[in-house]
Design a protein around this motif. Structure first.
Motif, PDB file in Angstrom:
ATOM      1  N   ALA A 125      56.421  39.526  48.448  1.00  0.00           N
ATOM      2  CA  ALA A 125      54.674  39.899  48.015  1.00  0.00           C
ATOM      3  C   ALA A 125      53.814  40.089  49.131  1.00  0.00           C
ATOM      4  O   ALA A 125      53.363  39.070  50.308  1.00  0.00           O
ATOM      5  N   VAL A 126      52.819  40.900  48.855  1.00  0.00           N
ATOM      6  CA  VAL A 126      51.651  40.727  49.524  1.00  0.00           C
ATOM      7  C   VAL A 126      50.474  39.817  48.573  1.00  0.00           C
ATOM      8  O   VAL A 126      50.841  39.954  46.937  1.00  0.00           O
ATOM      9  N   ARG A 127      49.616  39.347  48.506  1.00  0.00           N
ATOM     10  CA  ARG A 127      48.813  38.625  47.720  1.00  0.00           C
ATOM     11  C   ARG A 127      47.434  38.850  47.217  1.00  0.00           C
ATOM     12  O   ARG A 127      46.851  39.087  48.882  1.00  0.00           O
ATOM     13  N   ALA A 128      46.710  39.074  46.520  1.00  0.00           N
ATOM     14  CA  ALA A 128      45.958  39.419  46.169  1.00  0.00           C
ATOM     15  C   ALA A 128      44.613  38.765  44.779  1.00  0.00           C
ATOM     16  O   ALA A 128      45.537  37.674  44.030  1.00  0.00           O
ATOM     17  N   GLY A 129      43.464  38.359  45.340  1.00  0.00           N
ATOM     18  CA  GLY A 129      42.727  37.713  44.114  1.00  0.00           C
ATOM     19  C   GLY A 129      41.083  37.376  43.703  1.00  0.00           C
ATOM     20  O   GLY A 129      40.584  38.871  44.628  1.00  0.00           O
ATOM     21  N   VAL A 130      40.097  37.060  43.164  1.00  0.00           N
ATOM     22  CA  VAL A 130      39.213  36.891  43.570  1.00  0.00           C
ATOM     23  C   VAL A 130      38.481  36.383  44.788  1.00  0.00           C
ATOM     24  O   VAL A 130      38.804  34.676  44.437  1.00  0.00           O
TER      25      VAL A 130
ATOM     26  N   PHE B 162      45.538  36.145  53.718  1.00  0.00           N
ATOM     27  CA  PHE B 162      46.555  35.848  53.501  1.00  0.00           C
ATOM     28  C   PHE B 162      46.000  36.370  51.640  1.00  0.00           C
ATOM     29  O   PHE B 162      46.711  36.517  51.008  1.00  0.00           O
ATOM     30  N   THR B 163      45.589  35.752  51.062  1.00  0.00           N
ATOM     31  CA  THR B 163      45.267  36.579  50.200  1.00  0.00           C
ATOM     32  C   THR B 163      43.301  37.191  50.368  1.00  0.00           C
ATOM     33  O   THR B 163      42.972  36.681  49.899  1.00  0.00           O
ATOM     34  N   MET B 164      44.441  38.414  50.151  1.00  0.00           N
ATOM     35  CA  MET B 164      42.674  39.705  49.679  1.00  0.00           C
ATOM     36  C   MET B 164      41.832  39.037  48.714  1.00  0.00           C
ATOM     37  O   MET B 164      42.463  38.889  47.404  1.00  0.00           O
ATOM     38  N   LYS B 165      41.112  39.242  48.730  1.00  0.00           N
ATOM     39  CA  LYS B 165      40.048  39.452  48.048  1.00  0.00           C
ATOM     40  C   LYS B 165      39.054  40.672  47.625  1.00  0.00           C
ATOM     41  O   LYS B 165      38.989  41.276  48.135  1.00  0.00           O
ATOM     42  N   ALA B 166      38.938  40.853  45.745  1.00  0.00           N
ATOM     43  CA  ALA B 166      38.434  41.683  45.642  1.00  0.00           C
ATOM     44  C   ALA B 166      37.679  41.347  44.534  1.00  0.00           C
ATOM     45  O   ALA B 166      38.153  40.230  43.202  1.00  0.00           O
ATOM     46  N   ALA B 167      36.244  41.628  43.954  1.00  0.00           N
ATOM     47  CA  ALA B 167      35.770  41.533  42.407  1.00  0.00           C
ATOM     48  C   ALA B 167      35.221  42.107  41.488  1.00  0.00           C
ATOM     49  O   ALA B 167      34.835  42.346  41.048  1.00  0.00           O
ATOM     50  N   SER B 168      35.967  43.495  42.205  1.00  0.00           N
ATOM     51  CA  SER B 168      34.972  44.982  41.924  1.00  0.00           C
ATOM     52  C   SER B 168      36.635  45.371  41.678  1.00  0.00           C
ATOM     53  O   SER B 168      37.030  45.418  42.709  1.00  0.00           O
TER      54      SER B 168
ATOM     55  N   VAL C 224      52.894  42.962  44.329  1.00  0.00           N
ATOM     56  CA  VAL C 224      51.527  42.204  44.408  1.00  0.00           C
ATOM     57  C   VAL C 224      51.071  41.585  43.873  1.00  0.00           C
ATOM     58  O   VAL C 224      51.492  41.378  42.921  1.00  0.00           O
ATOM     59  N   LYS C 225      51.634  40.093  43.730  1.00  0.00           N
ATOM     60  CA  LYS C 225      50.952  39.156  42.993  1.00  0.00           C
ATOM     61  C   LYS C 225      49.595  38.753  43.396  1.00  0.00           C
ATOM     62  O   LYS C 225      49.058  38.844  44.346  1.00  0.00           O
ATOM     63  N   VAL C 226      48.618  38.454  41.558  1.00  0.00           N
ATOM     64  CA  VAL C 226      47.646  38.453  41.243  1.00  0.00           C
ATOM     65  C   VAL C 226      47.318  37.184  41.278  1.00  0.00           C
ATOM     66  O   VAL C 226      47.427  37.061  40.475  1.00  0.00           O
ATOM     67  N   PHE C 227      46.217  36.671  41.603  1.00  0.00           N
ATOM     68  CA  PHE C 227      45.747  35.112  41.271  1.00  0.00           C
ATOM     69  C   PHE C 227      45.046  35.488  40.480  1.00  0.00           C
ATOM     70  O   PHE C 227      43.594  35.404  40.635  1.00  0.00           O
ATOM     71  N   ALA C 228      44.843  35.897  39.603  1.00  0.00           N
ATOM     72  CA  ALA C 228      44.049  36.147  38.020  1.00  0.00           C
ATOM     73  C   ALA C 228      43.459  35.595  37.217  1.00  0.00           C
ATOM     74  O   ALA C 228      42.005  35.898  37.455  1.00  0.00           O
ATOM     75  N   ASP C 229      43.903  34.734  37.171  1.00  0.00           N
ATOM     76  CA  ASP C 229      43.509  33.201  36.458  1.00  0.00           C
ATOM     77  C   ASP C 229      43.457  32.184  36.783  1.00  0.00           C
ATOM     78  O   ASP C 229      44.178  31.587  38.314  1.00  0.00           O
ATOM     79  N   GLY C 230      41.865  31.568  37.077  1.00  0.00           N
ATOM     80  CA  GLY C 230      41.465  30.841  37.690  1.00  0.00           C
ATOM     81  C   GLY C 230      41.827  29.301  37.192  1.00  0.00           C
ATOM     82  O   GLY C 230      41.675  28.698  38.573  1.00  0.00           O
ATOM     83  N   TRP C 231      42.795  28.941  36.648  1.00  0.00           N
ATOM     84  CA  TRP C 231      43.319  27.766  36.192  1.00  0.00           C
ATOM     85  C   TRP C 231      44.319  27.034  37.061  1.00  0.00           C
ATOM     86  O   TRP C 231      45.419  27.884  37.181  1.00  0.00           O
ATOM     87  N   ARG C 232      44.269  25.757  37.694  1.00  0.00           N
ATOM     88  CA  ARG C 232      45.220  25.458  38.344  1.00  0.00           C
ATOM     89  C   ARG C 232      46.088  24.408  38.354  1.00  0.00           C
ATOM     90  O   ARG C 232      45.367  22.887  39.645  1.00  0.00           O
TER      91      ARG C 232
ATOM     92  N   PRO D 297      37.852  21.352  39.399  1.00  0.00           N
ATOM     93  CA  PRO D 297      37.700  22.436  38.302  1.00  0.00           C
ATOM     94  C   PRO D 297      38.355  23.651  38.263  1.00  0.00           C
ATOM     95  O   PRO D 297      39.202  23.997  39.703  1.00  0.00           O
ATOM     96  N   ASP D 298      38.143  24.483  37.317  1.00  0.00           N
ATOM     97  CA  ASP D 298      38.343  25.707  36.821  1.00  0.00           C
ATOM     98  C   ASP D 298      37.720  26.586  38.128  1.00  0.00           C
ATOM     99  O   ASP D 298      37.220  26.461  38.694  1.00  0.00           O
ATOM    100  N   LEU D 299      38.867  27.654  38.776  1.00  0.00           N
ATOM    101  CA  LEU D 299      37.882  28.542  40.293  1.00  0.00           C
ATOM    102  C   LEU D 299      37.759  30.196  39.023  1.00  0.00           C
ATOM    103  O   LEU D 299      38.070  30.112  37.963  1.00  0.00           O
ATOM    104  N   ASN D 300      37.815  30.857  39.117  1.00  0.00           N
ATOM    105  CA  ASN D 300      37.433  32.072  39.158  1.00  0.00           C
ATOM    106  C   ASN D 300      38.346  32.676  38.847  1.00  0.00           C
ATOM    107  O   ASN D 300      39.454  32.921  39.319  1.00  0.00           O
ATOM    108  N   SER D 301      38.099  33.784  37.872  1.00  0.00           N
ATOM    109  CA  SER D 301      39.142  34.158  37.576  1.00  0.00           C
ATOM    110  C   SER D 301      38.637  35.749  37.512  1.00  0.00           C
ATOM    111  O   SER D 301      37.461  36.510  38.019  1.00  0.00           O
ATOM    112  N   MET D 302      39.589  36.899  37.280  1.00  0.00           N
ATOM    113  CA  MET D 302      39.901  38.579  38.223  1.00  0.00           C
ATOM    114  C   MET D 302      39.020  38.999  36.734  1.00  0.00           C
ATOM    115  O   MET D 302      40.041  38.865  35.136  1.00  0.00           O
ATOM    116  N   ASN D 303      38.782  39.897  36.650  1.00  0.00           N
ATOM    117  CA  ASN D 303      37.935  40.747  35.090  1.00  0.00           C
ATOM    118  C   ASN D 303      39.104  41.615  34.810  1.00  0.00           C
ATOM    119  O   ASN D 303      39.960  42.639  36.023  1.00  0.00           O
ATOM    120  N   THR D 304      38.943  42.383  34.072  1.00  0.00           N
ATOM    121  CA  THR D 304      40.315  43.283  33.753  1.00  0.00           C
ATOM    122  C   THR D 304      40.380  44.993  34.507  1.00  0.00           C
ATOM    123  O   THR D 304      41.157  45.034  35.193  1.00  0.00           O
TER     124      THR D 304
END
Length: 618
Positions: free
Chosen positions: A147-152, A166-172, A191-199, A204-211
């Motif tokens: 996998a490659v990894r993506a997150g927010v 290591f985890t490529m980041k996108a907010a838009s 592709v693995k996406v860290f879309a949900d911030g709960w861990r 504390p919870d982290l940011n989540s990705m929008n649709t």
């Protein structure tokens, strides 16, 4: 139509006759007298399976033995397709030990798991891992979906200090297309996406990705035929993921019961569900059966013995509540006809490679699946989730010969799944005794070693890579308030390209940021610098810095390091290997180096800079 049929038969005959003798005969195995559970939905039946050149060539009640074929008598045993684990971290051993991927690979094969998704990688690691797990001299490993990894930004997957690459980041959506343009040329299998911030309630919870951002990632990946799965643990997160069209939501919905809206979204988009129950098991629920203990490695058995001696700890009521919700939601998804796959999050502490997969399959049966349904989830459905159902996952003619011979009838009694007798990966029988010995060996698994030249980063290349064709990357302290470091290759006055780094420190009590120069692609294989005396480089800076030697076989806390000082004027610095020390008792082995880590430190909220050129071994 008849003429076309005869032409096809003739073509097939020609195709067989031109094969070399060893391909026609030496690569032929006949598994005779098996009880066959083919995972197509058909009840188990008795018969033979012929493997030819890595592929299932024939399945029938009785097959005449081809000349030169190896024969395996499977009487009294059940033949099933190879199992899958769609969520692992193969670089983490699940107990206190250095990374040894070959041991993890072995742990899957000896337990009958022939296809594994690995989410513990950066894109630069894919090529070298593929190289050492394929070809005539390959290290034994299951089929690896890398996998490659993506997150927010500020989201899960970005807070461990492993760096932006290591985890490529996108907010838009615009940023999503940008990171996919960077990631997809590496040809990831998923592709693995860290879309949900709960861990897992850790901090504390982290940011989540929008649709919209997630949908852009899915669109680009699907255009290349690459599936997308998400770290999704909440009901709202699952709705976002399904609306974006991901192939599977992974980890399970644990905060609230699944409702009609999420089920309808998942049905509409064809989104599957992978629950990874074993990573959530409360301490008062988790027990190791005698059958499971027989397949654990020596370090795993020692860890479980220590855990049993401590006794079960008091379980947080919130953990127990989440566990109940997770189990209920898996039943709900099953009853609704949502495709269910198997994943574990193996590599997390106590979630052991290989055995955790069998444990997860067992949990499906405890929650109401029939043993046959649980096996289909682990074989056919998991392959289909990855878009690989036409290639493997069932015992059918033309499919890849990933097969497991089990003592007993696991489609009737899932506990028999612990009794793996023989395994074939793409038609080759897996040497189970050899791999069990590798898994239990306290020594590191030998890897191919790359002999180092002198130059490392001379500035001769203008494409941002080192002289070793490796990609410099960043690493920082951990936390969602971690430090950051940016670096650029400056045009020097005589055509060289020194690398300038600027660190902005986070809120940690002892913040740091590192410029990492891998010595081999992705820092996967060890580098041999044993013919050199030390490391030399030209530097400008404003204070004291540290150089760490990342090494195969050592944890990060044991990496050898030494300090150096750089001022505003360029100076050549020589650091002999004898000057490097470790906090542990390890010896510096110069044929096990992986990367040079130039570390900048300072005060929380402060900044530091360092410029390097002409980095080389001397």
């Amino acid at each position: 139509m008849i003429r076309a049929l005869f032409a096809l038969i003739a073509a097939l005959v020609i195709g067989v006759t031109v094969l070399p003798a060893d391909a026609r005969q030496d690569d032929v195995t006949l598994i005779r007298n098996a009880r066959i559970f083919d995972a197509t939905g058909t009840p188990a039946f008795r018969g033979d399976v012929l493997i030819r050149g890595g592929t299932i060539a024939q399945v029938a009640p009785r097959i005449r033995r081809p000349r030169g074929a190896r024969v395996v008598d499977a009487k009294g045993r059940t033949l099933i397709p190879g199992l899958h684990d769609l969520h692992t971290h193969l670089r983490s051993p699940a107990y206190s030990a250095p990374e040894d991927m070959a041991k993890a690979w072995a742990s899957y094969l000896v337990n009958g798991i022939t296809t594994v998704n690995d989410y513990s990688l950066s894109a630069e690691m894919l090529e070298p891992i593929r190289a050492i797990t394929s070809g005539p001299d390959a290290i034994w490993a299951p089929h690896l979906n890398l996998a490659v990894r993506a997150g927010v930004p500020g989201g899960h997957g970005t807070e461990y200090g492993w760096g932006d690459f290591f985890t490529m980041k996108a907010a838009s959506p615009r940023a999503a297309h940008l990171i996919m343009d960077r990631a997809l040329p590496y040809r990831p299998d998923v592709v693995k996406v860290f879309a949900d911030g709960w861990r897992y309630n850790r901090g504390p919870d982290l940011n989540s990705m929008n649709t919209e951002t997630l949908a852009a990632i899915v669109s680009d990946a699907h255009a290349r035929g690459t599936p997308v799965v998400t770290h999704t643990v909440t009901l709202e997160g699952a709705k976002v993921a399904a609306a974006a069209g991901v192939d599977a939501v992974v980890h399970g919905i644990g905060d609230r019961p699944a409702d009609r809206e999420v089920i309808d979204l998942m049905r509409k988009q064809g989104t599957a569900y992978v629950s990874t129950l074993v990573v959530y098991e409360p301490g008062d629920v988790r027990t190791i059966t005698d059958a499971e203990e027989t397949v654990l490695s020596s370090p795993e058995r020692a860890r479980e013995a220590a855990r049993a001696a401590r006794g079960n700890r008091v379980v947080d009521p919130e953990v127990s509540s989440r566990w109940s919700v997770l189990k209920a939601n898996l039943r709900t998804m099953h009853d609704a006809g949502i495709p269910i796959g198997i994943g574990t999050d193996a590599g997390i502490s106590g979630v052991y490679h290989g055995s955790a997969t069998l444990r997860e399959i067992g949990w499906l049966v405890q929650l109401g699946f029939t043993p046959a349904e649980a096996l289909i989830a682990a074989t056919r459905t998991s392959a289909q989730i990855m878009g690989q159902g036409d290639d493997h996952g069932t015992i059918e003619v033309g499919k890849r010969a990933d097969l497991v011979l089990v003592d007993g009838r696991p489609d009737e009694d899932i506990a028999d799944l612990w009794k793996v007798a023989r395994v074939w990966k793409a038609g080759r029988e897996v040497p189970l005794a050899e791999l069990r010995a590798r898994r239990d060996d306290p020594a590191m698994t030998p890897l191919p070693t790359v002999r180092m030249p002198g130059p490392i980063l001379t500035g001769a290349r203008a494409d941002g890579r080192t002289d070793l064709d490796t990609l410099p990357v960043d690493s920082t302290d951990a936390g969602n308030d971690h430090s950051d470091i940016a670096f650029v290759h400056r045009d020097g006055p005589t055509g060289e390209h020194p690398i300038f780094s600027l660190a902005t420190f986070g809120a940690s009590a002892k913040p740091f940021a590192q410029l990492v120069l891998p010595l081999t692609k992705g820092a996967v294989l060890p580098a041999d610098a044993s013919r050199f005396t030390g490391i030399e480089f030209t530097a400008r800076g404003a204070g004291t810095y540290r150089l760490r030697l990342e090494s195969y076989g050592l944890n990060g806390s044991e990496w050898f390091r030494t300090d150096f000082t750089a001022g505003a004027e360029e100076q050549t610095i020589r650091l002999p290997f004898a000057a490097f020390a470790t906090a542990g008792e390890a010896q510096l082995e110069l044929d096990r180096l992986r990367a040079l880590r130039f570390e900048l430190t300072g005060e929380p909220g402060g900044r530091a800079w360092l410029e390097l050129s002409d980095v080389r071994f001397y």
